[in-house]
Scaffold this motif. Structure first.
Motif, short mmCIF file in Angstrom:
data_model
loop_
_atom_site.label_atom_id
_atom_site.label_comp_id
_atom_site.label_asym_id
_atom_site.label_seq_id
_atom_site.Cartn_x
_atom_site.Cartn_y
_atom_site.Cartn_z
N TYR A 1 -15.53 5.09 1.45
CA TYR A 1 -14.45 4.43 0.70
C TYR A 1 -13.15 5.19 0.98
O TYR A 1 -12.80 6.13 0.26
N PRO A 2 -12.42 4.82 2.01
CA PRO A 2 -11.19 5.55 2.37
C PRO A 2 -10.17 5.54 1.24
O PRO A 2 -10.07 4.58 0.46
N SER A 3 -9.41 6.61 1.17
CA SER A 3 -8.34 6.73 0.18
C SER A 3 -7.14 5.89 0.58
O SER A 3 -7.05 5.39 1.71
N ARG A 4 -6.23 5.77 -0.34
CA ARG A 4 -4.98 5.06 -0.07
C ARG A 4 -4.28 5.64 1.15
O ARG A 4 -3.85 4.91 2.05
N ARG A 5 -4.15 6.95 1.21
CA ARG A 5 -3.46 7.59 2.32
C ARG A 5 -4.20 7.38 3.64
O ARG A 5 -3.58 7.15 4.68
N GLN A 6 -5.51 7.45 3.60
CA GLN A 6 -6.29 7.22 4.81
C GLN A 6 -6.15 5.79 5.30
O GLN A 6 -6.07 5.54 6.51
N HIS B 1 -12.23 -0.38 -2.60
CA HIS B 1 -13.36 -0.61 -3.49
C HIS B 1 -14.61 -1.04 -2.74
O HIS B 1 -15.71 -1.02 -3.30
N GLU C 1 -8.98 1.06 -13.46
CA GLU C 1 -8.80 2.32 -12.76
C GLU C 1 -7.60 3.10 -13.30
O GLU C 1 -7.63 4.33 -13.36
N LYS D 1 -15.95 0.83 4.11
CA LYS D 1 -14.93 0.66 5.14
C LYS D 1 -15.27 -0.40 6.16
O LYS D 1 -14.37 -1.04 6.71
N LYS E 1 -8.57 4.05 -4.02
CA LYS E 1 -9.43 4.03 -2.85
C LYS E 1 -9.88 2.59 -2.61
O LYS E 1 -9.83 1.77 -3.53
N ARG F 1 -4.47 7.62 -6.88
CA ARG F 1 -5.92 7.81 -6.81
C ARG F 1 -6.64 6.61 -6.19
O ARG F 1 -7.87 6.63 -6.03
N TRP G 1 0.82 -1.21 0.00
CA TRP G 1 0.00 0.00 0.00
C TRP G 1 0.86 1.26 0.00
O TRP G 1 0.50 2.26 -0.63
#
Length: 431
Positions: free
Chosen positions: A94-99, A74, A204, A77, A72, A70, A63
């Motif tokens: 739908y949390p982002s990669r950073r989240q 899929h 994506e 949560k 997130k 971009r 990750w």
């Protein structure tokens, strides 16, 4: 937690300075991704010590280092959280990669999980003579050996990128990157890009390229199920889970395909054919995940993403690509969205539980436990939800043995103390 022979106090931080095996009183967990973290957290709650070995310099390296900007989750949560700690309430559905990375780091902090970073497992085998697993690792500065009663393989299904062998690929003059090295379509603006692969990543990445003014073409060689991510504001996955409580799988599949047709239209006229088997049945029997559309189908319908419904015959040094349908097209760059594979066969010396491709031989839900203290977490082909389920099963299985053995040890020490107190003569100790 760990002791060398003779014992030392701790090996949890840093690398071993010698090749003397360290005896681990709990399990050795290989991999500090979500699967390894989930297992460690469940063990920590029950007081079972462990050691996590991780070849990267951080948790969840897939990750952190091998996903595009971009990305997130899929699924909603609630289907992606790890055991014992939900996502923060203010996180989006739908949390982002950073989240998600922030969540994993807080998870490791919450359960005081401190992996041994930079240790690559070279081999792991069961030593019949002593009844323990023998794990050998290497780092940039040293080598180490561990002995343990339990070995948890948590390296998962996505340990290594799959690089296809296609005629002429090495001769292609443009940029060639695997999806694991792709970050953003910004670097491809104005370029003709061939995306090889039409799974969730391929779709994506094609969408991201389109949004950054590139000209993507996506290879769709085989039939694939594409479903809307949401139906009337509700997650398609969540809807399927609810329907499965009342209806047979085949009927749920039919309902999902009807909804997909209404919301996404007839995709076959754009070069995307559906498999004969329904999406849920295909997932359960062959592990093939349906694509959840997050906007790529709209770009395909508008012609901004070109679908190439054929396989690749060869790449040419002139930046041309020959396809199996007879077409030859020009491209500036190639993105290989060809997936990942397990790396277990490269280091685990065992042929009973894992197959030669590095996956448990027993299908879900029985692929988490082998013999002689060997376990697998993160190989269910059911994402984070499956990894969490296996982590809890593995931890509970180890805990049950741990508690029993701890009671026996306490009983043994108590008996020894009673015997010692009944002997009232002095004891001489010779060196």
């Amino acid at each position: 937690m760990a002791s060398s022979l003779p014992f030392t106090n701790d090996c949890h931080n840093g690398h071993a300075a010698s090749r003397r095996p360290m005896l681990i009183s709990g399990p050795v967990i290989i991999g500090a991704g979500p699967s390894g973290l989930a297992t460690a957290a469940c063990l920590r709650e029950r007081g079972v010590p462990f050691v996590i070995l991780e070849r990267a310099d951080c948790i969840a390296s897939l990750w952190q280092k091998r996903t595009y900007d971009r990305l997130k989750l899929h699924l909603p949560k609630q289907f992606c959280q790890l055991p014992r700690l939900p996502f923060p309430a203010d996180f989006p559905e739908y949390p982002s990669r950073r989240q998600f990375i922030d969540y994993l780091e807080s998870y490791a902090d919450r359960f005081d999980i401190r992996p041994n970073f930079g240790e690559t497992v070279r081999s792991a085998r069961y030593d019949e003579r002593i009844g323990l697993w023998h794990v050998r690792t290497i780092s940039t500065t040293s080598e180490a050996e561990y002995l343990c009663q339990w070995l948890v393989v948590a390296t998962g299904e996505n340990a290594e990128p799959v690089l296809p062998e296609i005629d002429g690929l090495a001769d292609f003059q443009g940029d060639v990157v695997h999806a694991s090295d792709y970050k953003s379509g910004e670097a491809f603006a104005g370029k003709r890009v061939l995306v090889v692969g039409c799974g969730n990543s391929g779709m994506e990445i094609s969408l991201d390229l389109c949004n950054h003014n590139a000209y993507p073409s996506m290879v769709v060689r085989s039939p694939v199920h594409v479903l809307p991510r949401e139906v009337m504001g509700k997650s398609t996955f969540e809807l399927a889970v609810a329907l499965m409580k009342w209806l047979p799988l085949q009927l749920v599949d039919k309902l999902l395909l009807v909804l997909a047709w209404f919301l996404l239209g007839n995709m076959e006229k754009f070069g995307i054919k559906r498999p004969a088997m329904g999406p849920l049945e295909l997932k359960n029997t062959r592990g093939r995940t349906p694509v959840l559309d997050v906007g790529a189908m709209e770009k395909i319908r508008s012609g901004k993403i070109n679908v190439v419904p054929a396989g690749i015959k060869r790449f040419r040094s002139s930046n041309q690509v020959d396809f199996s349908n007879g077409d030859t097209l020009d491209f500036d760059s190639i993105v290989l969205a060809t997936g990942y594979r397990s790396n277990v066969p490269s280091w685990l010396q065992e042929g009973e539980f894992f197959n030669d491709k590095g996956y448990p031989k027993s299908p879900f839900p029985n692929g988490w436990k082998g013999r002689k203290g060997l376990y697998a977490v993160g190989f269910t082909r059911r994402g984070l939800l499956g990894a969490s389920s296996d982590a809890m099963k593995v931890a509970q299985d180890i805990v049950s043995v741990w508690i029993h053995e701890t009671k026996l040890q306490k009983k043994g020490r108590s008996s020894s103390s009673a015997c010692a107190s009944s002997i009232r003569r002095p004891i001489s100790v010779q060196f």
